[in-house]
Design an enzyme around this catalytic site. Structure first.
Site, PDB file in Angstrom:
ATOM      1  N   ASP A 195      48.129  21.444 -28.253  1.00 35.46           N
ATOM      2  CA  ASP A 195      47.024  21.574 -29.201  1.00 35.46           C
ATOM      3  C   ASP A 195      46.633  23.038 -29.386  1.00 35.46           C
ATOM      4  OD1 ASP A 195      45.122  20.709 -30.948  1.00 35.46           O
ATOM      5  OD2 ASP A 195      43.674  20.112 -29.423  1.00 35.46           O
ATOM      6  N   GLU A 246      46.306  21.578 -38.334  1.00 36.07           N
ATOM      7  CA  GLU A 246      44.903  21.221 -38.157  1.00 36.07           C
ATOM      8  C   GLU A 246      44.041  22.014 -39.138  1.00 36.07           C
ATOM      9  OE1 GLU A 246      43.845  20.136 -33.733  1.00 36.07           O
ATOM     10  OE2 GLU A 246      44.754  22.117 -33.752  1.00 36.07           O
ATOM     11  N   GLU A 297      43.237  11.340 -34.155  1.00 35.30           N
ATOM     12  CA  GLU A 297      42.811  12.107 -32.975  1.00 35.30           C
ATOM     13  C   GLU A 297      41.418  11.658 -32.559  1.00 35.30           C
ATOM     14  OE1 GLU A 297      41.985  16.682 -31.388  1.00 35.30           O
ATOM     15  OE2 GLU A 297      42.637  16.337 -33.463  1.00 35.30           O
ATOM     16  N   GLU A 306      47.001  15.244 -25.814  1.00 38.22           N
ATOM     17  CA  GLU A 306      46.939  16.606 -26.345  1.00 38.22           C
ATOM     18  C   GLU A 306      46.466  17.563 -25.257  1.00 38.22           C
ATOM     19  OE1 GLU A 306      44.760  16.967 -29.938  1.00 38.22           O
ATOM     20  OE2 GLU A 306      46.057  15.591 -31.056  1.00 38.22           O
ATOM     21  N   ASN A 355      42.541  14.183 -26.051  1.00 39.08           N
ATOM     22  CA  ASN A 355      42.584  15.455 -25.335  1.00 39.08           C
ATOM     23  C   ASN A 355      42.395  15.203 -23.843  1.00 39.08           C
ATOM     24  OD1 ASN A 355      42.459  17.923 -27.348  1.00 39.08           O
ATOM     25  ND2 ASN A 355      41.216  16.304 -28.231  1.00 39.08           N
TER      26      ASN A 355
END
Length: 588
Positions: free
Chosen positions: A479, A536, A359, A449, A417
């Site tokens: 997310d 996460e 990520e 995401e 993201n």
């Protein structure tokens, strides 16, 4: 990543065992003397090596801070080695001696370490910590003077040098523990572990320093070797803090003050007042100075608070006519000049323990505020035209690094993201396709995401945009699942490939039954819908094991790895490939 409480408990257990050995005198006087002197040098050396190890992997102010701490610890180890030589070989140690140079180097190194850490915080925080530090240190000094240090001063009052050397250690220790404790009260969740360990370590050293000064000044020391347990435990806790700092890096360097920081300074003030009142009645000695400093510092502190409140009201009143905040202007310049940075947190397959993705997390190296994480500047730009430029810049940086990994044979997807309101932008798919083409990557190299609390503004447009992305071969991840509202509705109607369970659900699954039930149910439901659950914020092996039992295959968090620059990510992938090759070779 090991839990802070577990590490602290381990350090305390080792220190207690060391102290018990010294207390009961196992092995006889000669063994105890050697264990006391040489053992402490070894503990300090271990802590110094851990601090130096942390220095090699950290960057910026944290690197400098732990370098100072490492130098101080090595100085203390050298001083203890000199002390051991005089004590065990020569047969006696004068005070002061050459060993004091090493011991004083530790105080300097630890002090510079805390100063550098404090300098990395915003100016307002620095001022509050300094003022609160004066209050707390003066209060603690007054209390400790009444209990111990007054006797040290009275016993050595005729020898200025002896008094100075006897008091410099405990007085400096009080200042170090005070600053560390106040910084702990203002630390972010990520940094809180290392600051708690560091504060506890300095406290253990301070306790032994104060006790040693009192006992030697009053002639009651009589080889009470068990006092070494405080130094030993302190060094072990500092070593653990260094390891923790290496794992967490510079993440979360700046955070809002915890509620405790507002009233914490007044606790030692109250304690000092209770202990010092009889002394004040009997005679105004050094305690009077400490009390006077407390009164003055408290007064200044209140003026600072009033000034901050007035400034806050003025900022609110003038915000409508003030134009864009300066940070927006600086961020626009940072984007235009390519000053943003991206770090990567690996995603692991829980069953094979291999890296299967990464990520991308944007960071802004601000020239004055230090390294800023997204939550420190995104709220200010979330509804401005700057968000599209920011998203484009982050996407380009992440794909550039992913292209390097792919060229080395590591074809893992990178997750980026996509910030609101870019999600529903009809041009999103075309912009991403162009970025992939420019970097020579297939669509499968990218995962987008979307945070669920950003989907409500334009539901039809968002759904269409996500469908176009998935049709082109790009993965879509939902997310922070569970952090917002209508999450189940999103799972039903939005086209996604992955569902990332929010860390607030993952963290308590070992101790909180409802959280564990929710996580297991969401994992099973996600599988039933044909999506991949991703956990996460995994911070321990126990949580990872529990997630395996629940059937979750993919996870990320500080237990596996801290976010790291692209070159370190590549090195980690190469190390993983070497380990796999060695494993295959051993089977043939």
């Amino acid at each position: 990543m090991p839990r802070t409480r577990g590490v602290a408990a381990g350090a305390l257990s080792v220190g207690a065992a060391y102290g018990a050995w010294l207390w009961f005198g196992w092995g006889g006087p000669t063994v105890i003397r050697v264990l006391d002197d040489v053992g402490l040098a070894v503990f300090a050396l271990i802590a110094g090596c851990c601090a130096a190890w942390a220095t090699c992997s950290l960057r910026g102010p944290d690197r400098t801070a732990w370098a100072f701490m490492a130098a101080g610890l090595f100085g203390w180890a050298a001083g203890e080695a000199v002390w051991s030589y005089y004590n065990l070989v020569v047969g006696g140690v004068a005070s002061p001696s050459l060993a004091d140079a090493g011991f004083l180097l530790f105080l300097v190194g630890a002090g510079l370490c805390l100063i550098v850490m404090l300098a990395a915080t915003p100016p307002g925080t620095q001022l509050r910590v300094v003022i609160d530090g004066v209050i707390v240190a003066a209060a603690i000094f007054g209390a400790v003077w009444v209990i111990w240090l007054g006797a040290v001063y009275a016993a050595r009052g005729s020898d200025v040098l002896s008094v100075t050397m006897a008091l410099v250690y405990p007085v400096t220790d009080i200042a170090l523990v005070t600053i560390a404790g106040l910084m702990l009260s203002r630390s972010s969740a990520v940094r809180r572990g290392q600051m708690a360990l560091l504060t506890a370590g300095l406290s253990g050293i301070a306790f032994s320093d104060v006790a040693f000064a009192y006992l030697t000044a009053t002639g009651t020391y009589d080889d009470q070797h068990h006092l070494a347990a405080g130094w030993a435990t302190g060094f072990l806790l500092i070593a653990a803090a260094a390891v923790r700092a290496r794992q967490t890096g510079s993440e979360g360097a700046d955070a809002p003050s915890a509620p405790v920081s507002g009233w914490l300074p007044y606790v030692p003030v109250l304690l000092s007042a209770v202990l010092c009142t009889p002394v004040l009645i009997a005679g105004m000695g050094p305690v009077f100075v400490a009390v006077a400093v407390i009164v003055i510092a408290v007064t200044i502190r209140q003026f600072v608070i009033l000034g901050e409140n007035r400034k806050l009201r003025a900022d609110i009143a003038g915000r409508a006519d003030a134009g864009p905040p300066p940070i927006l202007v600086e961020l626009r310049q940072a984007i235009e000049h390519g000053e943003l940075r991206v770090v990567y947190q690996p995603q692991y397959d829980l069953f094979t323990e291999e890296i299967i993705g990464a990520e991308a997390l944007v960071r802004w190296p601000h020239p004055r505020r230090g390294l800023l994480s997204p939550d420190q500047f995104l709220p200010l730009v979330n509804e401005t035209g700057l968000m599209t430029s920011l998203t484009t810049a982050v996407l380009d940086l992440a794909l550039r690094d992913a292209a390097v990994w792919h060229s080395k044979g590591f074809e893992i997807p990178v997750a980026v993201n996509v910030f609101a309101p870019v999600v529903s932008d009809p041009a999103l798919s075309a912009n991403i396709a162009e970025a992939l083409r420019r970097h020579g990557l297939a669509p499968q190299a990218l995962a987008v995401e979307i945070t669920e609390d950003r989907l409500l503004a334009d539901l039809p447009g968002t759904r269409s945009a996500l469908e176009r992305l998935r049709t082109s071969g790009i993965q879509v991840a939902l997310d922070d699942f569970g952090s917002g509202y209508s999450a189940l509705w999103y799972l039903r109607d939005f086209p996604v490939d992955q569902v990332k369970l929010d860390r607030e659900f993952i963290a308590p699954i070992l101790t909180h039954g409802p959280s564990a039930t929710i996580v297991r149910a969401v994992i099973e439901m996600t599988h039933a819908l044909g999506h991949t659950p991703v956990a996460e914020g995994v911070e321990s092996a126990e949580i990872a094991d529990r997630l395996r039992q629940y059937g979750c295959r993919v996870a990320q968090g500080f237990y596996f790895s801290r976010p790291m620059p692209a070159d370190e990510m590549l090195a980690l992938l190469e190390e993983q490939r070497r380990q796999r090759a060695d494993a295959r070779a051993s089977l043939t």
